[in-house]
Design an enzyme around this catalytic site. Structure first.
Site, PDB file in Angstrom:
ATOM      1  N   SER A   1       0.845  -1.195   0.000  1.00 42.86           N
ATOM      2  CA  SER A   1       0.000   0.000   0.000  1.00 42.86           C
ATOM      3  C   SER A   1       0.878   1.241   0.000  1.00 42.86           C
ATOM      4  O   SER A   1       2.083   1.171   0.211  1.00 42.86           O
ATOM      5  CB  SER A   1      -0.942  -0.016   1.202  1.00 42.86           C
ATOM      6  OG  SER A   1      -0.223  -0.148   2.392  1.00 42.86           O
ATOM      7  N   CYS A   2       0.242   2.364  -0.237  1.00 49.69           N
ATOM      8  CA  CYS A   2       0.915   3.660  -0.344  1.00 49.69           C
ATOM      9  C   CYS A   2       1.883   3.857   0.827  1.00 49.69           C
ATOM     10  O   CYS A   2       1.509   3.575   1.959  1.00 49.69           O
ATOM     11  CB  CYS A   2      -0.144   4.762  -0.360  1.00 49.69           C
ATOM     12  SG  CYS A   2       0.527   6.399  -0.612  1.00 49.69           S
ATOM     13  N   PRO A   3       3.091   4.284   0.576  1.00 47.89           N
ATOM     14  CA  PRO A   3       3.660   4.762  -0.697  1.00 47.89           C
ATOM     15  C   PRO A   3       4.483   3.715  -1.435  1.00 47.89           C
ATOM     16  O   PRO A   3       5.167   4.048  -2.400  1.00 47.89           O
ATOM     17  CB  PRO A   3       4.556   5.899  -0.230  1.00 47.89           C
ATOM     18  CG  PRO A   3       5.136   5.384   1.054  1.00 47.89           C
ATOM     19  CD  PRO A   3       3.991   4.590   1.699  1.00 47.89           C
TER      20      PRO A   3
END
Length: 81
Positions: free
Chosen positions: A17-19
């Site tokens: 997941s981000c980033p």
């Protein structure tokens, strides 16, 4: 669906997941030669806007296409310099 690009390398960031999808994409693009295309395969829906934003704000890359296939998001990035 097959891409109309000559894919040099595929980066699998499914589950990240981000980033991390952007961080790993940048790292993989750095290893490519000018003109080569990286396919990024992700499961984070946020990667659609994240990778697009990164490509728009980063010199030396071009976002060629993004494809949503069920819950998998594919991004095609060309190194331009």
């Amino acid at each position: 669906m097959s891409s109309q690009f000559d894919i040099t390398e595929t980066l699998d960031v499914k589950g990240a997941s981000c980033p991390m999808p952007v961080v790993k994409t940048k790292s993989a693009i750095d290893d490519l030669a000018e003109g080569e295309v990286l396919e990024v395969v992700a499961t984070d829906s946020g990667s659609m806007s994240d990778i697009e934003g990164w490509a728009d704000s980063t010199g030396g890359v071009e976002l060629l296409d993004q494809v949503e296939d069920d819950d998998v998001f594919k991004h095609y990035v060309r190194k331009t310099e």
